[in-house]
Design a protein around this motif. Sequence first.
Motif, PDB file in Angstrom:
ATOM      1  N   LEU A 150       0.834  -1.205   0.000  1.00 28.46           N
ATOM      2  CA  LEU A 150       0.000   0.000   0.000  1.00 28.46           C
ATOM      3  C   LEU A 150       0.867   1.253   0.000  1.00 28.46           C
ATOM      4  O   LEU A 150       1.836   1.359   0.755  1.00 28.46           O
ATOM      5  CB  LEU A 150      -0.915   0.019   1.222  1.00 28.46           C
ATOM      6  CG  LEU A 150      -1.957  -1.100   1.302  1.00 28.46           C
ATOM      7  CD1 LEU A 150      -2.722  -1.014   2.623  1.00 28.46           C
ATOM      8  CD2 LEU A 150      -2.927  -1.050   0.123  1.00 28.46           C
TER       9      LEU A 150
ATOM     10  N   ARG B 185      -2.897   0.128  -4.094  1.00 36.83           N
ATOM     11  CA  ARG B 185      -2.321  -1.191  -3.820  1.00 36.83           C
ATOM     12  C   ARG B 185      -1.545  -1.615  -5.053  1.00 36.83           C
ATOM     13  O   ARG B 185      -2.076  -1.581  -6.173  1.00 36.83           O
ATOM     14  CB  ARG B 185      -3.414  -2.218  -3.500  1.00 36.83           C
ATOM     15  CG  ARG B 185      -2.837  -3.603  -3.160  1.00 36.83           C
ATOM     16  CD  ARG B 185      -3.931  -4.558  -2.707  1.00 36.83           C
ATOM     17  NE  ARG B 185      -4.919  -4.808  -3.745  1.00 36.83           N
ATOM     18  CZ  ARG B 185      -4.767  -5.695  -4.724  1.00 36.83           C
ATOM     19  NH1 ARG B 185      -3.653  -6.418  -4.821  1.00 36.83           N
ATOM     20  NH2 ARG B 185      -5.730  -5.879  -5.620  1.00 36.83           N
TER      21      ARG B 185
ATOM     22  N   HIS C 245     -10.869   0.669   8.440  1.00 38.99           N
ATOM     23  CA  HIS C 245     -10.636  -0.308   7.369  1.00 38.99           C
ATOM     24  C   HIS C 245      -9.162  -0.586   7.130  1.00 38.99           C
ATOM     25  O   HIS C 245      -8.783  -1.737   6.881  1.00 38.99           O
ATOM     26  CB  HIS C 245     -11.281   0.179   6.070  1.00 38.99           C
ATOM     27  CG  HIS C 245     -12.772   0.122   6.091  1.00 38.99           C
ATOM     28  ND1 HIS C 245     -13.474  -1.035   5.859  1.00 38.99           N
ATOM     29  CD2 HIS C 245     -13.701   1.079   6.344  1.00 38.99           C
ATOM     30  CE1 HIS C 245     -14.779  -0.795   5.950  1.00 38.99           C
ATOM     31  NE2 HIS C 245     -14.934   0.487   6.245  1.00 38.99           N
ATOM     32  N   ARG C 246      -8.328   0.458   7.200  1.00 38.29           N
ATOM     33  CA  ARG C 246      -6.910   0.261   6.910  1.00 38.29           C
ATOM     34  C   ARG C 246      -6.060   1.180   7.763  1.00 38.29           C
ATOM     35  O   ARG C 246      -6.454   2.306   8.061  1.00 38.29           O
ATOM     36  CB  ARG C 246      -6.615   0.512   5.421  1.00 38.29           C
ATOM     37  CG  ARG C 246      -7.125  -0.604   4.532  1.00 38.29           C
ATOM     38  CD  ARG C 246      -7.115  -0.262   3.043  1.00 38.29           C
ATOM     39  NE  ARG C 246      -7.858  -1.330   2.350  1.00 38.29           N
ATOM     40  CZ  ARG C 246      -9.170  -1.332   2.206  1.00 38.29           C
ATOM     41  NH1 ARG C 246      -9.900  -0.326   2.671  1.00 38.29           N
ATOM     42  NH2 ARG C 246      -9.776  -2.340   1.608  1.00 38.29           N
TER      43      ARG C 246
END
Length: 250
Positions: A69, A91, A195-196
């Motif tokens: 990422l 990504r 989420h990330r």
Amino acid sequence: MGNKEIVLKAAGELFGDRDPSAVDRWVAPGYRQHSSLVADGPEALRGLVASLPEGFRYELARVIADGDLVALHGVYHGFGPEPLVAFDLFRVEDGKLAEHWDALTPVVGDTASGRSQTDGAAQPAGDGTEASRALVTEFAQRILQDADYSVLTDYISTETYLQHNPEAADGLDGFGAAAAQWAQQGKNLVYKTVHRVVAEGDLVLLQSEGEFGEPVAYWDLFRVQDGRIVEHWDVIAPIPAALPHSNGLF
């Protein structure tokens, strides 16, 4: 070439040079898109790049890479009548851009802190990536999701907290005043899902969703120093009812 270099090279050719042929060099055939601006696949991105107007430009403020990422933080000029602050997250797979998320908000000229939405520390620093990730991840759970503000100073410095949200002044008092004003407007900070978490050195980016008077995507970038959060940038973007693809924003 590392993933950070791949993304910077691809973004430079796509959005700096406005070169549609860069899609062939840098974008995977199965490119998945989570932006509200464009559909899935290389051809949709090619069409977007080809449609960029003369004078379109992108100002990069900072980039962080974490495994596959890579996150960019900067300002787009030319997507609309006013400049847009943006977080872009890519990504990378087998040397190509395989997936993309983003969030955009208008540039604000007169901010509560006097800081712009993108100025400040430009490069990740130090080798404490995992310590920074752990601190911000725990902060996200206890403060942002559980709303346990009694332990706020366990995570945010009481001495230095530089703020780039345009409506919040520096320091914990500045953030508290802004939060109280937002609550009066019916815009409570509600974080439902993180989420990330993307971390490099002292910089950690959270990609989350929740509510801020309406369903929103939260993108928060924190800088960590001496075990505390000392700087914050963000974009809060409404979640649209419909997207040009079926992947959702996350």
